[in-house]
Scaffold this active site. Structure first.
Site, PDB file in Angstrom:
ATOM      1  N   CYS A 122      10.455   8.234  -1.776  1.00  0.00           N
ATOM      2  CA  CYS A 122      10.560   9.697  -1.808  1.00  0.00           C
ATOM      3  C   CYS A 122      11.981  10.163  -1.491  1.00  0.00           C
ATOM      4  O   CYS A 122      12.883   9.957  -2.292  1.00  0.00           O
ATOM      5  CB  CYS A 122       9.518  10.315  -0.872  1.00  0.00           C
ATOM      6  SG  CYS A 122       9.165  12.056  -1.256  1.00  0.00           S
ATOM      7  N   HIS A 174       4.499   7.912  -3.252  1.00  0.00           N
ATOM      8  CA  HIS A 174       4.123   7.308  -1.972  1.00  0.00           C
ATOM      9  C   HIS A 174       3.164   6.140  -2.164  1.00  0.00           C
ATOM     10  O   HIS A 174       1.947   6.349  -2.285  1.00  0.00           O
ATOM     11  CB  HIS A 174       3.486   8.363  -1.053  1.00  0.00           C
ATOM     12  CG  HIS A 174       4.462   9.365  -0.545  1.00  0.00           C
ATOM     13  ND1 HIS A 174       5.087   9.238   0.672  1.00  0.00           N
ATOM     14  CD2 HIS A 174       4.937  10.499  -1.108  1.00  0.00           C
ATOM     15  CE1 HIS A 174       5.907  10.257   0.845  1.00  0.00           C
ATOM     16  NE2 HIS A 174       5.839  11.031  -0.224  1.00  0.00           N
ATOM     17  N   GLU A 222       2.192   4.121   0.005  1.00  0.00           N
ATOM     18  CA  GLU A 222       1.322   4.028   1.184  1.00  0.00           C
ATOM     19  C   GLU A 222       0.181   5.038   1.124  1.00  0.00           C
ATOM     20  O   GLU A 222      -0.713   5.030   1.993  1.00  0.00           O
ATOM     21  CB  GLU A 222       2.135   4.234   2.466  1.00  0.00           C
ATOM     22  CG  GLU A 222       2.440   5.678   2.838  1.00  0.00           C
ATOM     23  CD  GLU A 222       3.521   6.332   2.003  1.00  0.00           C
ATOM     24  OE1 GLU A 222       3.811   7.525   2.231  1.00  0.00           O
ATOM     25  OE2 GLU A 222       4.094   5.666   1.116  1.00  0.00           O
TER      26      GLU A 222
END
Length: 366
Positions: free
Chosen positions: A246, A331, A333
């Site tokens: 990001c 992202h 995650e």
């Protein structure tokens, strides 16, 4: 209690207040995720923003201890169509209203969030204010047009001192620009020995920690507001394998000679399709950013575009042609959202192994 949202163009929405009674001013954005409001509220990348959730019913499963992405939320406010104050879930420990009140986050419910979202899509993100219905919207709008958005957002959300999250695997120095806990969880799952450092840590201090790899975290705001981080990354490239997410992706691009620009209304949600140009596969990703790497600026760099957004064609991944370094705009995650791209953390581990085995090599050949 009634509360109004006033936008900088004078548009006004009147609805029901919940959460804190605080007045607030911020950049009004929208998120398209259907679930995950707890993770959204606690994502440091929303620093200074008022979030509009497009899914109509919010709060029905409450708030629990496990799904936070930071300890101290940094957003300015939350807007929903319908706020549920009677959650039903076995993990719920408090209602959304109770949590937001305890953290001084004001909320607004009962407005037409579709109309607000369409306005943002048409005109771009707008500054807005939560205020009493007795205040004159035209006066509030005039004040908003004279205000500038803060430029120290990373400084607000980054850790002030370095700290360790010990493991017995590779040592990863995680530069905290507004890190989500999900990144730390994924590195911990791989038994990494993680050292989290402030955003303004020098390259020399990072190298003294003897890292096997460097992680560039997510974070809020304009990447050009963090020139010290750009200089640090520029001095680290080629010395240690790097993985950026990001804001970390944008900072790496700037450090490599590319440029960034603001998107009209950004990408925020957990349902964004991204194509991996290396394999042709498409992943559904979690995203939260208002800036992007300028495509034409890549031509003057030693970078290869590896991923693109299928919704608008913007750059979603980069890889160095010379050094062990790669980044993604989304992202992997998740938290919230799908974990389609979780394997990127394993790619990072593989790149570190290759670097140790073969020395300096491009991520394309790791």
């Amino acid at each position: 209690m009634k509360r109004q949202l006033v936008l900088e163009d004078g548009t006004t929405f009147i609805g029901k207040a919940f959460g804190s009674e605080e007045k607030t001013i911020g950049e009004v954005v929208f998120n398209t995720g259907m679930t995950g409001y707890q993770e959204i509220l606690s994502d440091p990348s929303y620093c200074g923003q008022i979030i509009t959730l497009t899914y109509p019913l919010i709060g029905n499963y409450g708030v629990n201890r496990d799904d936070f992405e930071s300890i101290y939320p940094a957003l300015k406010g939350l807007i929903v169509k319908e706020h549920c104050d009677t959650p039903s879930n076995w993990r719920s420990q408090m209602s959304l209203h109770e949590y937001m009140k305890s953290k001084n986050i004001p909320g607004l419910a009962g407005i037409d969030t579709r109309k607000l979202t369409r306005k943002i899509r048409q005109y771009g993100t707008l500054r807005g204010a939560f205020c009493s219905i007795t205040e004159d919207p035209l006066e509030v709008a005039e004040q908003l047009t004279r205000m500038s958005l803060p430029s120290n957002q990373v400084q607000q959300v980054s850790t002030k001192t370095a700290y360790a999250n010990p493991g017995r695997g590779y040592r990863i120095v995680l530069m905290d620009f507004g890190m989500k806990h999900g990144i730390l969880r994924e590195l911990t799952r791989r038994d990494c020995d993680v050292v989290v450092v402030p955003y303004n840590t020098s390259a020399e201090d990072i190298i003294r920690l003897s890292p096997d790899g460097i992680m560039l975290s997510n974070g809020p705001g304009d990447p050009k507001d963090v020139p010290e981080a750009v200089d640090t990354i520029r001095n680290l490239v080629g010395k240690v394998p790097i993985f950026g997410i990001c804001l970390g992706h944008q900072l790496f691009a700037l450090a490599s000679g590319a440029n960034t620009e603001k998107l009209k209304f950004g990408h925020r949600g957990s349902n964004h399709p991204v194509k991996d140009l290396r394999t042709g596969k498409v992943a559904i990703t979690s995203q939260n950013h208002g800036y992007t790497v300028t495509e034409s600026s890549i031509l003057r760099t030693q970078l290869t575009v590896t991923h693109v957004a299928l919704n608008d064609g913007t750059i979603e991944g980069l890889c160095s042609n010379e050094y062990p370094a790669f980044t993604v705009q989304y992202h992997p995650e998740a938290s919230p959202g799908p974990d389609d791209a979780n394997g990127l953390f394993d790619e990072f581990m593989t790149m570190i192994q290759a670097f140790k085995r073969k020395g300096n090599t491009s991520c394309l050949n790791a």
